[in-house]
Design an enzyme around this catalytic site. Sequence first.
Site, short mmCIF file in Angstrom:
data_model
loop_
_atom_site.label_atom_id
_atom_site.label_comp_id
_atom_site.label_asym_id
_atom_site.label_seq_id
_atom_site.Cartn_x
_atom_site.Cartn_y
_atom_site.Cartn_z
N ASP A 6 0.85 -1.19 0.00
CA ASP A 6 0.00 0.00 0.00
C ASP A 6 0.89 1.25 0.00
O ASP A 6 1.68 1.45 0.92
CB ASP A 6 -0.88 -0.03 1.26
CG ASP A 6 -1.98 1.00 1.23
OD1 ASP A 6 -1.95 1.90 0.36
OD2 ASP A 6 -2.88 0.93 2.09
N ASP A 100 -3.59 2.39 -5.45
CA ASP A 100 -2.37 2.41 -4.65
C ASP A 100 -2.23 1.19 -3.74
O ASP A 100 -1.44 1.21 -2.82
CB ASP A 100 -2.31 3.69 -3.81
CG ASP A 100 -3.42 3.75 -2.77
OD1 ASP A 100 -4.49 3.17 -3.03
OD2 ASP A 100 -3.23 4.37 -1.73
N GLU A 101 -2.99 0.14 -4.00
CA GLU A 101 -3.00 -1.02 -3.12
C GLU A 101 -3.09 -2.31 -3.91
O GLU A 101 -3.84 -2.37 -4.89
CB GLU A 101 -4.30 -1.01 -2.31
CG GLU A 101 -4.24 -0.51 -0.91
CD GLU A 101 -5.64 -0.57 -0.32
OE1 GLU A 101 -6.08 -1.67 0.05
OE2 GLU A 101 -6.30 0.48 -0.28
MG LIG Z 1 -2.47 3.91 0.30
#
Ligand SMILES: [Mg+2]
Length: 394
Positions: A6, A100-101
Amino acid sequence: MIVHADLDAFYAAVEQRRRPELQGKPVAVGGAGPRGVVMSASYEARAHGVGGGMPTVRARRLCPELVMVAPDMDEYAVVSANVMAVLHAFARRVEPVSMDEAYLDLAGVGIRPRAFAELLRSRVREEQDLALSVGVGPTKLVAKLASVAAKPDGMVVVPQADVEAFLRPLAADRLPGVGPKTAEALTRFGLLTVGDLADTPHDTLRRIVGAAAGDMLAHYARGEDARPVVPQRGEKSVGGERTFPADVSAEHELIRTTLLGLAQSNAARLRAAKLSGRTVTVKVRFADLRTVTRSRTLPEPVDLAHDIFAAALPLFAGLVPTRARIRLVGLRVEGLDAEARPTQLALGEREVGWSELERTVDRVQARFGAAAVRPASLIGKSGEARKLLRPEGR
Ligand SMILES: [Mg+2]
C-alpha cells in the site's frame, strides 16, 4: 503467505515528488473550494489531524499552513500503472484493489517473506521514489492489518504463530465490515478490541450484531479469511471519467483536453499491463443529468492514446449536439486482450511513429514521473482548465 502492499498518502506523495518545494510541508490533494473535500493528505498534514474525506474548510482550520493541490488523476493513473508493473515483476499472482493497493500471493515465489517485502519496498523507492508500506500475513485480513500497522514507510510481517498476539490489542472497528453502527453495538456490550471479540462465544456475537456479521467477526477475530488472491492481469476494461463542477459547452476546448487526458491515462494503464483493447466507449452526462454512451469496436486492438483519442472524438461528436451543456465525460477501453498485440504494420508508417513516441514517453515517465512528458495540449492545464476538473472514480 500473502502480502498487502500500500503506497503511503499516494496522491499527496506524487505531488510532493514532482514539486520538491512541497516536500516536508503539510499538503492535501482535493477540492480547494468552499465545498471541497480532502482526497489525500501528506503525513505532515496528518500530524495536524487532517485526513481523507474531510471537508477542506475543516482541514484548513486544523492546519492553516496547509497547501491544497488540485487532483491530477491522469498523473496518478500513470504512476499507479508504473508501480503495479513493479509488483507484477515480483510475483505472478497480483491483485490490485485500488490505484495504490494490491495483494500478492507468495506461493511459489521462493523467497522468504521478510526479504520479499524489503525487496519490494526498496524497488518501488528506487524506481518511483515513493514510500510503499508492506504487510505480510497468512491471510488477506492479517496482511492488510499488518500494512496499516507498518505505516508510514514500514513493513510488518506476522507469521501464523504471531497472529493472535498481533490481532488481540487492535480496536474492534479496525476489522473490515465493522462500521459505526456495528461498533456502537459492540461497545454497548463492552467489546472494544479484537481480543474481546475472540473471547466472546460465537452465538453471543450473532445475537449482538446479527447472524451474518456475527459469523464474519468470529472468523476475522481469529485472523481467518478464506478470500484468495485473485490475479487481475486480465482486467476487463480500463477507463475514467471527469465531472465538471460547472457545466461546460460541448464546443469548449476543455472537452477535447479532458478526452485526451483520459485517452492518455487509459493507454498508459493498458501498456503497463501489457494489454490492448478493441472497443472504445464514450460516456456523456448532460447538464440535465441525462446520461448517454456510445461505443465503437475497432478493426485492430489499440494501446496508444493517439488511437483511443482518434476513436473517441467522432463518438463524442455523434452523441452531443453542438450547443449542449456537458456535466461529465467518460472514456473507457474494453475488449481487453493480452495476446492480441497491436499490429503496427496494418496501421501504416505514421502510426508506427506514434507507437514509438508513446512507448518512449512511457519509459521517460517511468523514470521522471508523468509531468516530465505530456501532449502539448495538456501543458499549461494547471491554470483555468484544471480548476474545472474534478475526478470521479478510477
Ligand atoms: Mg495507500
